[in-house]
Every structure is written in C-alpha cells, then in structure tokens.
Design a protein around this motif. Structure first.
Motif, short mmCIF file in Angstrom:
data_model
loop_
_atom_site.label_atom_id
_atom_site.label_comp_id
_atom_site.label_asym_id
_atom_site.label_seq_id
_atom_site.Cartn_x
_atom_site.Cartn_y
_atom_site.Cartn_z
N ASN A 73 0.85 -1.18 0.00
CA ASN A 73 0.00 0.00 0.00
C ASN A 73 0.89 1.25 0.00
OD1 ASN A 73 0.85 0.49 2.67
ND2 ASN A 73 -0.87 -0.63 3.52
N PHE A 74 0.27 2.38 -0.10
CA PHE A 74 1.02 3.64 -0.23
C PHE A 74 1.92 3.90 0.97
CE2 PHE A 74 1.40 8.25 0.29
CZ PHE A 74 2.03 8.54 -0.90
N GLU A 75 1.45 3.59 2.16
CA GLU A 75 2.23 3.86 3.36
C GLU A 75 3.52 3.03 3.38
OE1 GLU A 75 -1.08 3.27 3.46
OE2 GLU A 75 -1.78 5.27 4.01
N GLU A 126 2.68 11.97 1.84
CA GLU A 126 1.96 10.94 2.58
C GLU A 126 0.86 11.54 3.44
OE1 GLU A 126 2.84 7.09 5.43
OE2 GLU A 126 4.44 8.54 5.09
N LYS A 127 1.16 12.64 4.11
CA LYS A 127 0.17 13.30 4.97
C LYS A 127 -1.00 13.82 4.14
CE LYS A 127 -0.23 17.09 8.28
NZ LYS A 127 0.48 18.19 8.95
N GLU A 128 -0.71 14.44 3.00
CA GLU A 128 -1.77 14.98 2.16
C GLU A 128 -2.64 13.89 1.57
OE1 GLU A 128 -0.22 17.82 -0.63
OE2 GLU A 128 0.55 19.10 0.97
N VAL A 129 -2.04 12.79 1.16
CA VAL A 129 -2.82 11.66 0.63
C VAL A 129 -3.74 11.12 1.72
CG1 VAL A 129 -2.66 9.25 -0.12
CG2 VAL A 129 -1.24 10.99 -1.20
N ASN A 130 -3.23 10.95 2.92
CA ASN A 130 -4.04 10.40 4.01
C ASN A 130 -5.12 11.35 4.51
OD1 ASN A 130 -2.93 7.81 4.16
ND2 ASN A 130 -1.17 8.59 5.28
N GLN A 131 -4.93 12.65 4.34
CA GLN A 131 -5.93 13.61 4.79
C GLN A 131 -7.04 13.83 3.77
OE1 GLN A 131 -3.68 17.13 5.83
NE2 GLN A 131 -3.36 16.42 7.91
N LEU A 178 -8.69 10.94 -2.36
CA LEU A 178 -7.39 10.47 -2.84
C LEU A 178 -6.96 9.21 -2.09
CD1 LEU A 178 -5.06 10.91 -4.76
CD2 LEU A 178 -4.08 12.53 -3.12
N LYS A 179 -7.20 9.18 -0.80
CA LYS A 179 -6.84 8.01 0.00
C LYS A 179 -7.58 6.77 -0.49
CE LYS A 179 -6.64 6.47 4.80
NZ LYS A 179 -6.87 6.87 6.19
N GLU A 180 -8.88 6.90 -0.73
CA GLU A 180 -9.67 5.78 -1.23
C GLU A 180 -9.24 5.38 -2.64
OE1 GLU A 180 -11.81 3.78 0.39
OE2 GLU A 180 -11.16 4.92 2.14
N PHE A 181 -8.91 6.36 -3.46
CA PHE A 181 -8.45 6.07 -4.82
C PHE A 181 -7.14 5.28 -4.78
CE2 PHE A 181 -6.10 7.30 -8.69
CZ PHE A 181 -6.98 6.79 -9.63
N MET A 182 -6.21 5.68 -3.93
CA MET A 182 -4.94 4.97 -3.81
C MET A 182 -5.18 3.53 -3.34
SD MET A 182 -2.43 7.00 -4.67
CE MET A 182 -0.94 6.58 -3.81
N LYS A 183 -6.11 3.36 -2.39
CA LYS A 183 -6.42 2.03 -1.90
C LYS A 183 -7.03 1.18 -3.01
CE LYS A 183 -8.46 1.85 2.06
NZ LYS A 183 -9.50 1.87 3.12
N GLU A 184 -7.93 1.77 -3.79
CA GLU A 184 -8.58 1.05 -4.89
C GLU A 184 -7.56 0.64 -5.96
OE1 GLU A 184 -11.58 2.17 -8.49
OE2 GLU A 184 -12.09 2.94 -6.51
N ILE A 185 -6.67 1.55 -6.31
CA ILE A 185 -5.64 1.24 -7.31
C ILE A 185 -4.74 0.13 -6.80
CG2 ILE A 185 -3.61 2.15 -8.50
CD1 ILE A 185 -6.28 3.05 -9.68
N SER A 186 -4.37 0.20 -5.52
CA SER A 186 -3.52 -0.82 -4.93
C SER A 186 -4.20 -2.19 -4.99
CB SER A 186 -3.19 -0.45 -3.48
OG SER A 186 -2.42 -1.45 -2.89
N LEU A 187 -5.48 -2.25 -4.64
CA LEU A 187 -6.22 -3.51 -4.70
C LEU A 187 -6.36 -4.01 -6.13
CD1 LEU A 187 -9.03 -2.85 -2.07
CD2 LEU A 187 -7.10 -4.44 -1.86
N ARG A 188 -6.61 -3.11 -7.05
CA ARG A 188 -6.75 -3.48 -8.46
C ARG A 188 -5.44 -4.06 -8.97
NH1 ARG A 188 -8.56 1.30 -11.85
NH2 ARG A 188 -10.26 1.20 -10.37
#
Length: 87
Positions: free
Chosen positions: A21-23, A55-60, A64-74
């Motif tokens: 994941n992004f983190e 990282e802070k801006e993505v998580n806030q 964007l946070k959900e999009f990163m999670k979706e891309i990671s799962l995809r």
C-alpha cells in the motif's frame, strides 16, 4: 555490505510491489533515501520533508486516500503474485 543488503531489500520490494500500500512504499522510499544519505553524506532533509508531506496529504484527502487504496487492490488482482523480476 550495506549496499548489498539494500539491494536485497529493494529486490524484495519489487517482487512484493503488487501487495504494497502507499504507506509501505513511502516508508521504503524514506529508508532508501536514508541509506543514500549515509553513503553520500548529502543532506536529503528536503526530500524527507516532501515524502512526509505527500503521505500526509494523501491520508488527509479522503477521495485520494480511497483512490490509492482502490488502485492498490486493483493492481493486486491484475499482476501475478510471485514475480520473477529479480531472481
């Protein structure tokens, strides 16, 4: 020895990329920059700041946070689970 160990860690990171994941990626990049700093004696504090800010801006940002999670799962579903890239 440090360079060899770092190379091994990078190979493992590449092989496991579809499951990260992004983190985790941000933490590994920070670790790599730290190793580069110790080898070169260069000051990468501005790079650390940029990584932390990103990282802070993505998580806030919830979208964007959900999009990163979706891309990671995809990516996990699209790529083979055991890469042979660095073997």
């Amino acid at each position: 020895m440090v360079a060899a160990d770092t190379g091994r860690q990078l190979s493992e990171l590449i092989d496991d990329y579809p499951n990260l994941n992004f983190e985790v990626i941000a933490a590994r990049v920070t670790q790599i920059v730290g190793v580069a700093s110790s080898f070169t004696d260069n000051d990468y504090s501005s790079t650390f700041t940029k990584i932390n800010t990103l990282e802070k801006e993505v998580n806030q940002d919830q979208v964007l946070k959900e999009f990163m999670k979706e891309i990671s799962l995809r990516n996990r579903h699209m790529q083979p689970s055991n890469s042979q890239l660095c073997q």
